[in-house]
Design a protein around this motif. Structure first.
Motif, PDB file in Angstrom:
ATOM      1  N   TYR A 176       0.880  -0.816  -0.006  1.00  0.00           N
ATOM      2  CA  TYR A 176       0.309  -0.334  -0.305  1.00  0.00           C
ATOM      3  C   TYR A 176       0.884   1.895   0.826  1.00  0.00           C
ATOM      4  O   TYR A 176       1.989   0.844  -0.316  1.00  0.00           O
TER       5      TYR A 176
ATOM      6  N   THR B 195       0.744   5.326   1.773  1.00  0.00           N
ATOM      7  CA  THR B 195      -0.664   5.735   2.213  1.00  0.00           C
ATOM      8  C   THR B 195      -0.638   7.380   1.773  1.00  0.00           C
ATOM      9  O   THR B 195      -1.949   8.360   1.854  1.00  0.00           O
TER      10      THR B 195
ATOM     11  N   LYS C 239      -2.383   5.034  -2.816  1.00  0.00           N
ATOM     12  CA  LYS C 239      -2.751   3.937  -2.786  1.00  0.00           C
ATOM     13  C   LYS C 239      -2.582   3.341  -1.200  1.00  0.00           C
ATOM     14  O   LYS C 239      -2.631   2.644  -0.443  1.00  0.00           O
ATOM     15  N   PRO C 240      -3.954   4.314  -0.740  1.00  0.00           N
ATOM     16  CA  PRO C 240      -3.655   4.084   1.220  1.00  0.00           C
ATOM     17  C   PRO C 240      -5.131   2.598   1.143  1.00  0.00           C
ATOM     18  O   PRO C 240      -5.727   2.041   0.529  1.00  0.00           O
ATOM     19  N   CYS C 241      -4.805   2.166   2.071  1.00  0.00           N
ATOM     20  CA  CYS C 241      -5.485   0.278   2.207  1.00  0.00           C
ATOM     21  C   CYS C 241      -6.519   1.274   3.346  1.00  0.00           C
ATOM     22  O   CYS C 241      -6.849   1.606   3.970  1.00  0.00           O
ATOM     23  N   SER C 242      -7.645   0.232   2.484  1.00  0.00           N
ATOM     24  CA  SER C 242      -9.240   1.859   3.091  1.00  0.00           C
ATOM     25  C   SER C 242      -9.514   1.104   4.350  1.00  0.00           C
ATOM     26  O   SER C 242     -10.744   1.546   5.173  1.00  0.00           O
ATOM     27  N   THR C 243      -8.610   0.108   4.807  1.00  0.00           N
ATOM     28  CA  THR C 243      -8.744  -1.194   6.049  1.00  0.00           C
ATOM     29  C   THR C 243      -8.596  -0.487   7.339  1.00  0.00           C
ATOM     30  O   THR C 243      -7.736  -1.496   8.039  1.00  0.00           O
ATOM     31  N   GLY C 244      -7.944   0.659   6.841  1.00  0.00           N
ATOM     32  CA  GLY C 244      -6.447   1.075   7.818  1.00  0.00           C
ATOM     33  C   GLY C 244      -5.236  -0.107   8.223  1.00  0.00           C
ATOM     34  O   GLY C 244      -4.006   0.211   7.186  1.00  0.00           O
TER      35      GLY C 244
ATOM     36  N   CYS D  97      -5.018  -5.325   6.361  1.00  0.00           N
ATOM     37  CA  CYS D  97      -5.267  -6.128   5.236  1.00  0.00           C
ATOM     38  C   CYS D  97      -5.921  -5.818   4.699  1.00  0.00           C
ATOM     39  O   CYS D  97      -6.976  -6.944   4.522  1.00  0.00           O
ATOM     40  N   GLU D  98      -6.884  -5.007   3.467  1.00  0.00           N
ATOM     41  CA  GLU D  98      -7.553  -5.746   2.787  1.00  0.00           C
ATOM     42  C   GLU D  98      -8.002  -7.114   1.898  1.00  0.00           C
ATOM     43  O   GLU D  98      -8.642  -7.841   1.596  1.00  0.00           O
TER      44      GLU D  98
END
Ligand code: ADP
Ligand code: ZN
Length: 213
Positions: free
Chosen positions: A137, A139, A142-147, A150-151
């Motif tokens: 990812y 920041t 391509k941020p990780c949508s689930t903080g 890991c998606e």
């Protein structure tokens, strides 16, 4: 097809490798990944390598050469391979030459991913990686949508110890001193192709296809 992906840390060797693999199912040999797996598993090699890696220094040639020599002798490399993060020194390049001669193999191309230092720093400080599946990812990009979860697999998303700015600067100077001479080395061997690292994730693949006609 037998190729080498050359380029500074953060040039996107791993990303290019993923796109090439989709088209050509050849063995992807990432020395960084093999070393990190050894560190995680607590092997002798991993114990030796860890302090170098954390400092952004190169792991000694003998260890790396032995590791890659063993890997290239495995059956899946017969159909071709892609070396990602190796060779990184002239000694490694010379050793590779000898290993390939012994296996009766020849390199098709060395793709040199061209990138400037400041782009590397800004890319790598914002890089994050899943501890479990290795998904990458960023920041910014391509941020990780689930903080920090890991998606893809639910694993923990972290910053690599060597992606801290001071360590990145170290890795860059190591690259310029020890790895950049390989650009000349492979130019002389007649196999070097320069690829602009901002050309997207298929940049190297496209050039390989052109070369194959
Ligand atoms: P990057 O290309 O982003 O620097 P890698 O994952 O390729 O990262 O490598 C991480 C670390 O593993 C390097 O900083 C170095 O310590 C070690 N390493 C990987 N490949 C080699 C190699 N061919 N020779 C020596 N050390 C290596
Ligand atoms: Zn994951």
């Amino acid at each position: 097809m037998r190729i080498i992906l050359l380029g500074a840390p953060g040039a996107g060797k791993g990303t290019q490798a993923e796109s090439i693999k989709k088209k050509y199912p050849i063995a992807h040999i990432s020395t960084g990944d093999i070393l990190r797996a050894n560190v995680k598993a607590g092997t002798e090699l991993g114990k030796c390598a860890k302090e170098y890696m954390d400092a952004g220094k190169l792991v000694p040639d003998e260890l790396i050469i032995k590791m890659v020599g063993a890997r290239l002798a495995e059956a899946d490399c017969k159909e071709g391979f892609m070396l990602d993060g190796f060779p990184r020194t002239t000694a490694q390049a010379e050793a590779l030459k000898a290993i390939l001669a012994q296996l009766g193999m020849k390199l098709d191309a060395v793709a040199n991913l061209v990138i400037d230092d400041e782009t590397v720093v800004s890319r790598l400080v914002s890089r994050r990686v899943c501890k479990k599946c290795g998904e990458i990812y960023n920041t910014v990009m391509k941020p990780c949508s689930t903080g920090s979860v890991c998606e893809k697999c639910g694993g923990e998303v972290i910053q690599r110890d060597d992606d801290k700015e001071s360590v990145i600067r170290n890795r860059l100077s190591v690259f310029h001193e020890q790895t950049a001479p390989l650009i000349d080395y492979y130019t002389k061997e007649g196999v070097l192709v320069n690829v602009d690292s901002s050309g997207g994730k298929d940049a190297v693949l496209k050039i390989l296809e052109q070369m194959r006609g």
